[in-house]
Structure formats: structure tokens, C-alpha cells
Design an enzyme around this catalytic site. Structure first.
Site, short mmCIF file in Angstrom:
data_model
loop_
_atom_site.label_atom_id
_atom_site.label_comp_id
_atom_site.label_asym_id
_atom_site.label_seq_id
_atom_site.Cartn_x
_atom_site.Cartn_y
_atom_site.Cartn_z
N CYS A 284 50.97 38.63 36.00
CA CYS A 284 51.90 39.24 35.06
C CYS A 284 52.80 38.17 34.42
O CYS A 284 52.33 37.36 33.64
CB CYS A 284 52.71 40.34 35.74
SG CYS A 284 53.57 41.43 34.56
N GLU B 283 48.02 42.76 43.23
CA GLU B 283 48.62 42.87 44.56
C GLU B 283 48.88 44.31 44.96
O GLU B 283 49.04 44.62 46.15
CB GLU B 283 49.91 42.05 44.65
CG GLU B 283 51.10 42.63 43.90
CD GLU B 283 51.18 42.22 42.44
OE1 GLU B 283 52.26 42.31 41.86
OE2 GLU B 283 50.13 41.83 41.88
N HIS C 164 48.63 43.75 37.88
CA HIS C 164 49.16 43.47 39.22
C HIS C 164 48.12 43.80 40.29
O HIS C 164 48.14 44.87 40.89
CB HIS C 164 50.43 44.29 39.46
CG HIS C 164 51.63 43.78 38.74
ND1 HIS C 164 52.47 42.82 39.26
CD2 HIS C 164 52.12 44.10 37.52
CE1 HIS C 164 53.44 42.57 38.40
NE2 HIS C 164 53.25 43.33 37.33
#
Length: 304
Positions: A174, A282, A280
Site C-alpha cells: 500500500c 497481510e 493489503h
């Protein structure tokens, strides 16, 4: 006769006192953190009101006081010396505030010195909260949004440049992707909804684990080799994006509205692993194997 020299000395003295007051304020705030936050955090997980929790908080409180006293003395002396040196810099540069202010700011907040030794195996750059100041890529701020502190952007951009120069495996997520592009000479779209009328809602509502839109992955790219598919779906939580690509980078994925969703080193740059993604992963790696591959590929490159 106008006492110009006297006024300069008075101005320098006032600046010194102002910086010293700021240093004392910083020490007081840190002392309060030592005395309150740390003992409370240390006592977490212990039954409230128990002898163990009370002893834990009390003991750490005493330790915090003992740590705060020498730290406070050093900080005040450091800030005082910075104020004095800054005052001399102000006078010797013909009353130019810029070098003096830099010295004063450093003496109050400290500074980071980044060397290649800080980067051993790889660099993972994450981004959140404030945005990069547009002055870093030669633009004025056109819209209302928070910008990150000078300490943070100098640190992050410095690490990105060091990693790029050293050929160190780098993954940007990001804002981390945006930092890589700006660090290497690119620019950003400052606010997607304001600048691109037909754009998708890239700051999507709902949880970050929700897939928002698809992206098209460029053939023969590093990203394509990792994910193994021409099109994947990603989450989305950003209002800025890459605009002008740095000369050493190429776009390796785009959204249906043309927004760049991934960047990587171009063929002439010959970097072993330099990849930035706008989404994202994660928040998705534990549910989607294709997102997990990004981190596995980064780890393999870092261990090589």
C-alpha cells in the site's frame, strides 16, 4: 544608535530558552509515560488487585523513576547544546533560520542515521495513516489530507533507496509501494476520487478481509510468476496511487479503472526482487493461498 548586535544576542538567548522549555516539556511527558503507561502494561494479565499485580506495578514504577532521571538530564543537556549551536548557526549564516531550525529540531527530537548495516536480508515497507508530502515529488498539496512527519518519510524513503541501491529484496504494501515509487523518482495521484472521475471506490467500506475488485496482472512479470494467474481479486483501502512511474520501475498490475495496483523493477534495472502492491495481502494471506505466495516469495528472496 540602533543596537543591532544586542538585538541579535537577545534573539539568540530567547531561542535558547524556548528550546530549553520544549526539552523540559518532552522530558516531563516521557516521565509520565514511564510512571503510568509502562507499569500498567507490565501488570496486564495479572489479576487486578492481587499482590503480584501491585508488586509488579510498584517495582516497575520505581525502576521507571530511576531510568527517567538520567535520561532527563541527558536530554536537557543535549537540547541545551543544540540550542546554543543553533544560535551560533543563526548568527554566522547571516540570520538564516533554516540551518538553525534543523539543529534545534534534531536536538529536541533526535534523528535517524540509516546505513546499509540496518538492512540485512530484506526490506518490508508498510504504509498506513498519513500520506507522503507532495513536495517530495514536486507538487503542491491540492486536497485536504494528513501528511506524515519529516522523520518518518526521511526514514522510509532512505531505507527504500538504500535497499534499491544494494539490490536487497524489497516488498512494499500500500503506502509502502507508493514510498518506493517516490523514493526512486516517481509521483502519486494525490486523491483518486478528486482526480479520476471514473475510478472505482478504492477506499472500500467494510472489513479489510473483504475482496473488493479484480486486477489484471502483466504477463512475464515477477508478480505473474508469483501468483500464477492473469487476474486476481484484492482488497482495497487507499485514496492515493502511483501516478508517474520512476524510471527504474514498471507497472505489473492494474485495476479495471486503470489505477496501478502493483509495481516492480523493470528489465534494465536488474533488481532480484523489488515488488510493490497497492492492496493489503497481510489481511488475506491466511484465507487465500494466492496472497500467501507474495510473502513466501519475499522470504525466499531474502534467504537466498
Amino acid at each position: 544608535m540602533h543596537n543591532f548586535q544586542g538585538e541579535c544576542l537577545i534573539g539568540t538567548q530567547n531561542s535558547f530558552l524556548a528550546q530549553l522549555r520544549k526539552a523540559v516539556a518532552v522530558v516531563m511527558v516521557l516521565s509520565m509515560c514511564h510512571l503510568t503507561v509502562i507499569p500498567i502494561a507490565w501488570g496486564q494479565g495479572k489479576e487486578e488487585g492481587s499482590t503480584e499485580a501491585t508488586e509488579s506495578q510498584g517495582g516497575l514504577g520505581v525502576a521507571s523513576v530511576l531510568l527517567t532521571i538520567p535520561y532527563g538530564i541527558v536530554k536537557v543537556v543535549y537540547a541545551g547544546l543544540g540550542a546554543i549551536i543553533g544560535g551560533f548557526a543563526y548568527v554566522l549564516t547571516g540570520f538564516d533560520e533554516k540551518p538553525a531550525k534543523k539543529i534545534w529540531d534534531t536536538s529536541l527530537r533526535g534523528t535517524y542515521v540509516i546505513t546499509p548495516e540496518h538492512l540485512k536480508d530484506g526490506l518490508l515497507l508498510t504504509g498506513s495513516g498519513p500520506d507522503l508530502p507532495p513536495g517530495l515529488y514536486g507538487e503542491r498539496q491540492r486536497f485536504r489530507y494528513r501528511v506524515m512527519s519529516q522523520q518518518r518519510y526521511e526514514f522510509e524513503l532512505g531505507m527504500a533507496r538504500l535497499a534499491a541501491d544494494a539490490g536487497l529484496p524489497t516488498l512494499g504494501i500500500c503506502g509502502g509501494m507508493q514510498a518506493i515509487n517516490v523514493a526512486l523518482g516517481g509521483s502519486l495521484v494525490q486523491d483518486i476520487p478528486s482526480q479520476i472521475s471514473a475510478a472505482l471506490p478504492h477506499r472500500a467500506p467494510g472489513p479489510a478481509t473483504r475482496l473488493s475488485h479484480s486486477i489484471q496482472v502483466a504477463p512475464r512479470s515477477l508478480l505473474r510468476r508469483i501468483v500464477g494467474q492473469a487476474k486476481i481479486r484484492v482488497n482495497s483501502s487507499h485514496h492515493q496511487s502511483v501516478n508517474r512511474l520512476a524510471s527504474s520501475l514498471v507497472a505489473s498490475a492494474v485495476a479495471p479503472d486503470g489505477i496501478i495496483e502493483a509495481i516492480e523493477a523493470n528489465a534494465s534495472y536488474r533488481h532480484p526482487f523489488l515488488l510493490g502492491v497497492q492492496w493489503h495481502p497481510e489481511f488475506l494471506y491466511d484465507r487465500y493461498a494466492i496472497q500467501r505466495r507474495l510473502f513466501l516469495a519475499f522470504l525466499r528472496a531474502a534467504r537466498a
